[in-house]
Each structure stands twice: as structure tokens, then as C-alpha cells.
Design a protein around this motif. Sequence first.
Motif, PDB file in Angstrom:
ATOM      1  N   ASP A   1       0.580  -1.151  -0.050  1.00  0.00           N
ATOM      2  CA  ASP A   1      -0.093  -0.020  -0.009  1.00  0.00           C
ATOM      3  C   ASP A   1       0.902   1.254  -0.036  1.00  0.00           C
ATOM      4  OD1 ASP A   1      -2.103  -1.471   0.118  1.00  0.00           O
ATOM      5  OD2 ASP A   1      -2.682  -1.329   2.319  1.00  0.00           O
ATOM      6  N   VAL A   2       1.902   1.310   0.725  1.00  0.00           N
ATOM      7  CA  VAL A   2       2.856   2.405   1.003  1.00  0.00           C
ATOM      8  C   VAL A   2       3.531   2.653  -0.497  1.00  0.00           C
ATOM      9  CG1 VAL A   2       4.914   3.119   2.110  1.00  0.00           C
ATOM     10  CG2 VAL A   2       3.144   2.206   3.364  1.00  0.00           C
TER      11      VAL A   2
ATOM     12  N   ALA B   1       5.621   4.624   5.445  1.00  0.00           N
ATOM     13  CA  ALA B   1       5.005   5.821   4.825  1.00  0.00           C
ATOM     14  C   ALA B   1       5.659   7.225   5.062  1.00  0.00           C
ATOM     15  CB  ALA B   1       3.523   5.903   4.996  1.00  0.00           C
ATOM     16  N   ASP B   2       5.812   7.097   6.525  1.00  0.00           N
ATOM     17  CA  ASP B   2       6.560   8.643   7.123  1.00  0.00           C
ATOM     18  C   ASP B   2       7.879   8.664   6.626  1.00  0.00           C
ATOM     19  OD1 ASP B   2       4.165   9.405   8.465  1.00  0.00           O
ATOM     20  OD2 ASP B   2       4.992   8.438  10.245  1.00  0.00           O
TER      21      ASP B   2
ATOM     22  N   LYS C   1       1.557   3.852  -3.514  1.00  0.00           N
ATOM     23  CA  LYS C   1       1.178   5.349  -3.036  1.00  0.00           C
ATOM     24  C   LYS C   1       2.498   6.138  -3.435  1.00  0.00           C
ATOM     25  CE  LYS C   1      -0.493   8.897   0.043  1.00  0.00           C
ATOM     26  NZ  LYS C   1      -0.845   9.110   1.432  1.00  0.00           N
ATOM     27  N   VAL C   2       3.551   5.505  -3.172  1.00  0.00           N
ATOM     28  CA  VAL C   2       5.022   6.330  -3.674  1.00  0.00           C
ATOM     29  C   VAL C   2       4.923   6.393  -4.997  1.00  0.00           C
ATOM     30  CG1 VAL C   2       7.487   6.180  -3.518  1.00  0.00           C
ATOM     31  CG2 VAL C   2       6.182   5.927  -1.585  1.00  0.00           C
TER      32      VAL C   2
ATOM     33  N   ALA D   1       8.076  10.082   3.237  1.00  0.00           N
ATOM     34  CA  ALA D   1       7.461  11.257   3.091  1.00  0.00           C
ATOM     35  C   ALA D   1       8.506  12.383   3.603  1.00  0.00           C
ATOM     36  CB  ALA D   1       6.128  11.324   3.796  1.00  0.00           C
TER      37      ALA D   1
END
Length: 384
Positions: A45-46, A253-254, A49-50, A257
Motif C-alpha cells: 500500500d505504501v 509511509a512517514d 502510493k509512492v 514522505a
Amino acid sequence: MAEQRPSHRESAVTGARRVVVKVGSSSLTTASGGLDADRVDALVDVLAKVRDGGEREVVLVSSGAIAAGLAPLGLVRRPKDLARQQAAASVGQGLLVARYTASFARYGVRVGQVLLTADDTSRRGHYRNAYSTLDKLLEMGAVPVVNENDTVATDEIRFGDNDRLAALVAHLVHADLLVLLSDVDGLYDGPPGTPGASRIAEVTGPDDLAGVTIGSAGKAGVGTGGMVTKVEAANIATAAGVPVVLTSASRAADALAGRDTGTYFHRTGRRSADRLLWLAHASTPQGALTLDDGAVRAVVERRTSLLPAGISGVEGEFSAGDPVELRDPHGTPIARGLVNFDAKEIPQLLGRSTRDLARELGPAYEREVVHRDDLVILTPRLTP
């Protein structure tokens, strides 16, 4: 009120177009073996998204093949012998890539399996082929899933851990960022969870880790690495110009980002020639040459070629073109290089000038034993 400027970390992470992400076995499987589908899906999922929008590319270096094969083969723990590790990898690798294929398919993304051994990064022809395959997969919109080829790798050609493999892959594909994911949320100045231990947010160079005790074992017991291998991988990557983020898979995810999570390792060097990086970190020396003090100073401090006059001893059986280790008079490895002579030729060269050798043996012997362009100085390795 002035707009706050992004931090160096945030700029480097969010500006990275090509990213290598490495995930450890403990982040994908249960302690008893077997893939955890929810964990795999959460990671995918992560990463999906990237990649969203097509502006960023992701190469996934994934452990977990051996761990995934334990339960199906009725093994209660990771075997110690190579044959059973290879059997578990043979079963588990298929399960691992099938799980990734199904998970990425939810986003309409294809995956491509790439299995490597150290030979594939230490032999120049193999190295070019590996780069071409990975680059073409990315160009065609696929996510390469890279793992060590445990089913055929022997002790002599193993990377030893996927952290080092990930660092070399990051260099191989000209990545802008390496993210190492494990079951620990960063590097700490003491055992995580103990009173007084705090997370090290950034590392600008080796001096920042002076006096820091680095643990060697993971918590889950299904992988081969530990914090030492991750820091060593970070050293390899940053020295080659690739910044590194080390954190837990749950905070991927963090990390991607650019937020303040885990430990961010600043780049400490520039991209080097491909062959020098593999020579230092992926090659297996086929022998060793012992240097006298003068030759050590010439090679290490003046970065000169190694001449026969500075060699006092030779060990091993090797051929011209093989990697060899260069040692000081105390036996400490100081460099690696590609040797220009067979092992059986070198005893007659020891301590002699190239001019004398050319006069006695012919013009082919008026040359360096290791040319400076085929030589890399070794830095001290971290130990637990």
C-alpha cells in the motif's frame, strides 16, 4: 509569518526519483515462519502510493524467502545447514513473489523477480546485465523485487545479508535514496526500550557513532541481519553518494514522505566507479599479498599502484584478473585490487624493481602487480 523551508532530509527524500526499499524477514513473516499477508499488503500500500503518478520509481529488495518456506516444509526454525536453507528458499521464494504479485495487482502494477548472487555484482559482465534488466523493468513501469538467489548461492558467493545487497543494488541502479525497513524504528544510542536510550535522528558521518553500541541480532529470529549489518549497509550506500533512512516497516509511509522518523544517514561521498564498489564490498578475495611498510604508505596515503618491490609475501591460488587482498606487515587488510599476475608468478617478483624484472624476464614484467585504477582502500568495518 515566513514559510518554513523543508529540512535537508525532507528535500532529499521527497526529491528522490528512484528509491530502493529493503524489507527484512521479520517485517513480512511470523516468528514461526510463513508469510503474513496483512504485513505484505500494508507495505505494498505504501509503495504503490509512492509510485502513484509515475514520477517515482521503486526497487524492492525483499528478504523472507527462507522464512516463508519454513512452515510449509515443517521446519520450526531457520536451519543452520546450507542445504536445508536452500530447500526452504526454493519453496519460499515462489510463495513470496506470488504474494507480492497479488498484492501489487490491486493497484494494476506488475512485479518482476530478480534473483542475484554476489557473482552478479562482482563480475563486470554480470553487473552490466543486472543493471540492464532492472533499468528496463523500471522503464516499463514494473516493480523489481530483488532477493539473493539463496537456492543456488554457496557460502563463497553469498552476500551474507540483504542489507548489503540493498546497498549494492542502490548503487547499481543509480538510486537517489535507500530505505532500510526492519522491526526496529531506528538506530539508538543504547538497547532500544531500556531507560535512557534515545533514537539517533541523523548521522552525518562515522564520528557521530563513536561510542555507540550497536546490537547484532533482530527480535524475530528469522533473518540473518541485525543493526550492525544495517549500519554497514548505510556506510556503503552513503559513501557512494546515496542517502539512507533506517526505520521500521510500520513507519515506511512517514520515512518515504521525509518526516522525522527513524535515522537519516547523510551521504558522505560521491558515486564511485561501479567496479570499485563491488571490489570493496561484493568481491571474494582469491588470495592475499603482504606489503612492506613503504608499500603500505604508497598505496594508502599516496594512492599509487602496487609494484613488485613492495611485496613481501603471497598467499592463495589466483589468476591474473582475480581480486586479492592487500595486507600490511601485521596481516591487517588495507585494500583490495585486481591482480595482474597469476599466484605462481609472483614469488619470483617479490622485492624486485620492474626494471630488473623486465631485463631478466621480458617487457611483460615491467608493470604494476595491482594498478591504482583497479585498487580500492578498505575502511575499518564496524563490529558488534
